[in-house]
Design an enzyme around this catalytic site. Structure first.
Site, mmCIF file in Angstrom:
data_model
loop_
_atom_site.group_PDB
_atom_site.id
_atom_site.type_symbol
_atom_site.label_atom_id
_atom_site.label_comp_id
_atom_site.label_asym_id
_atom_site.label_seq_id
_atom_site.Cartn_x
_atom_site.Cartn_y
_atom_site.Cartn_z
ATOM 1 N N GLU A 173 1.791 -2.738 5.261
ATOM 2 C CA GLU A 173 2.545 -2.176 6.379
ATOM 3 C C GLU A 173 1.930 -2.288 7.672
ATOM 4 O OE1 GLU A 173 3.680 1.847 5.655
ATOM 5 O OE2 GLU A 173 4.968 1.522 4.363
ATOM 6 N N GLU A 291 7.893 -0.617 -2.401
ATOM 7 C CA GLU A 291 7.622 0.904 -2.271
ATOM 8 C C GLU A 291 9.136 1.462 -2.056
ATOM 9 O OE1 GLU A 291 4.807 2.767 0.605
ATOM 10 O OE2 GLU A 291 3.311 0.871 0.348
HETATM 11 O O1 AHR Z 1 3.415 5.675 -0.660
HETATM 12 C C1 AHR Z 1 2.749 6.269 0.333
HETATM 13 C C2 AHR Z 1 2.707 5.294 1.675
HETATM 14 O O2 AHR Z 1 3.856 5.126 2.196
HETATM 15 C C3 AHR Z 1 1.678 4.286 1.441
HETATM 16 O O3 AHR Z 1 0.637 4.598 1.617
HETATM 17 C C4 AHR Z 1 2.106 3.381 2.681
HETATM 18 O O4 AHR Z 1 2.294 2.178 2.492
HETATM 19 C C5 AHR Z 1 3.446 4.224 3.048
HETATM 20 O O5 AHR Z 1 3.699 4.306 4.383
#
Ligand code: AHR
Length: 499
Positions: A173, A291
């Site tokens: 990210e 994610e």
């Molecule tokens: O999964 C939790 C967080 O969400 C992770 O660390 C990040 O990559 C995202 O913002």
């Protein structure tokens, strides 16, 4: 009764499902690692301190790949803090989650854990405070056989054979202002490209994931994706997508998350295809949805500078499990482009598995749809042609009430259909036409539904939200199945020899 029709034809192929679609994620965050997968004082701990009660539940999910060690954590993490004798490892401040990191677990122990649960790692390198050179050193430590400083150090640390990590993330990210040392698209693209070159020089057989936008709500989306891909296209194999949904007051909007997730995938694919044309590439970029989940992000608490604090410990309801099932359908329906995905996360932190320190382990409501799709959503993904009523949402317009996906497993002659009924008031008569398969018998109908949308599994009531098997109404070609209102369904069929 309301009606919906679904045609599943064995020639309407989306793609072979890559098992990596059912990956997950363990970050050094909260209690994911410490008192999650690792707790040496626990009654079930093995000789390395890994909780075997947790390992059993992970194995039952059949997760083929697990992302590690972050997440936001990775952007301030020095991976060398986590290798060598544990007593010598430094305690550090983790800037991402304002926690204290003991470094008792590092890459070597994580690889051992992966072997024990039957999965493979997807390692992330630090492109926040870390440099392309650091990424190269980690690559050399993990994948280079022997005879160099870093590979010999791995051997000295007890791992003779290389870890042979197949998939690597180029940071995490990096568009996010919350990221430790976040970058502009241009700067990240260049840094990721240089790291990718070094990493692939060391091991050309690896696959690399470059960071796409951390969410479609970023103001830089999808321009970020275009710029980053223009810098890196020929050096990487996947672009990442991240997306979390939460119930912000409208159940309709929340249920329709699957439709929004679909649009997100299509936009990133279109952006990647634009860059493909622009850079005159022959390669089609794969998508890594590394994610995804339901996450009540606005309700999170912070416990500054604690070690393994109980943060991001969302408790999931039946409604969350329904939304989650819809998202799984969207992943399957796009598995020609989304070749890999990671449920974020696996243990304690926004996770299907929840532990008590020094105590029990619990399957959350989302555990079940994930397990069903991970076990049976394999083989060939088929396009489902589903006609149903629709429901109105303020965020995404009108959305079909019944979301479906299907797979055909030629090895054992089984067909599996997943169906989410979003109708809030009525059961739906769902006709499935398996026209091309010849003689087929229905073998199973498993439902998740219930009178209380907000019911959750707890240690006192661990079975409050679990799937139930219902009696099958036998038919031959035209199966008519009742999908209860607000329900997640798995329907299984087997080819039978024709008479
Ligand atoms: O999964 C939790 C967080 O969400 C992770 O660390 C990040 O990559 C995202 O913002």
């Amino acid at each position: 009764m309301k009606k919906a029709q679904c045609i599943v034809d064995k020639d309407y192929i989306i793609a072979e499902v890559d098992p990596k679609l059912y990956g997950s994620f363990i970050e050094h965050l909260g209690r994911a690692v410490y008192t999650g997968i690792y707790e040496p004082e626990h009654a079930t701990a093995d000789e390395q301190g890994f909780r075997q009660d947790v390992m059993d539940l992970v194995r039952d999910l059949s997760v083929p790949i697990i992302r590690y060690p972050g997440g936001n954590f990775v952007s301030g993490y020095n991976w060398t803090d986590g290798i060598g004798p544990v007593a010598d490892r430094p305690r550090r401040l983790d800037y991402a989650w304002l926690s204290v990191e003991s470094n008792k677990i590092g890459i070597d122990e994580f690889i051992d854990w992966c072997k024990k649960v039957g999965t493979q790692p997807m390692a992330a390198v630090n492109l926040g405070t870390g440099s392309p050179q650091d990424a190269g050193y980690m690559m050399e430590y993990c994948n280079y056989p022997a005879g160099t400083y870093w590979s010999d150090l791995r051997i000295k640390n007890g791992h003779e054979a290389p870890h042979d990590i197949r998939v690597w993330c180029l940071g995490n990210e990096m568009d996010g202002p919350w990221q430790t040392c976040g970058l502009s698209a241009e700067d990240y693209g260049k840094k990721a490209r240089e790291a990718a070159k070094i990493m692939k020089w060391i091991d050309p057989s690896i696959e690399l994931v470059v960071c796409g936008s951390s969410s479609p709500w970023m103001v830089t989306y999808p321009e970020w994706d275009r710029v980053v891909l223009e810098q890196t296209y020929e050096h990487v194999d996947y672009i990442s997508l991240h997306r979390y949904y939460e119930n912000e007051g409208s159940v309709e909007n929340f249920l329709a998350s699957f439709a929004d997730m679909n649009d997100f995938i299509k936009t990133v694919a279109a952006t990647a295809d634009y860059v493909k044309a622009k850079v005159r590439s022959k390669k089609t970029m794969k998508l890594s949805f590394d994610e995804w989940n339901v996450w009540y992000i606005k309700k999170q608490i912070r416990v500054p500078w604690a070690e393994a604090p109980a943060i991001l410990e969302d408790q999931y309801s039946l409604l969350d499990a329904l939304v989650f099932g819809g998202m799984l359908c969207t992943l399957l329906n796009n598995c020609d482009r989304v070749r890999m995905a990671c449920l974020a996360q696996l243990v304690n932190v926004i996770a299907p598995i929840f532990t008590e320190k020094d105590g029990r382990v619990l399957k959350q409501a989302i555990y079940y749809p994930f397990q069903q799709v991970s076990l049976y959503g394999r083989g060939t993904a088929l396009k489902t042609l589903t006609k149903s009523a629709s429901f109105a949402t303020t965020l995404y317009g009108d959305v079909p009430s019944v979301q479906t996906s299907a797979t055909y497993n030629a090895e054992d002659g089984t067909i599996t259909v997943f169906a989410l009924n979003c109708d809030m008031t009525d059961d739906v008569e769902f006709s499935i036409d398996l026209r091309s398969f010849g003689s087929v018998k229905m073998t199973e109908h498993i439902i998740m539904d219930g009178p209380d949308l907000f019911a959750q599994n707890t240690f006192d009531m661990p079975d409050a939200v679990i799937p139930k098997t219902v009696a099958i109404v036998d038919g031959d070609r035209d199966f008519k199945i009742s999908l209860p209102k607000l329900s997640w369904n798995m329907l299984r069929f087997v080819l039978t020899p024709s008479l």
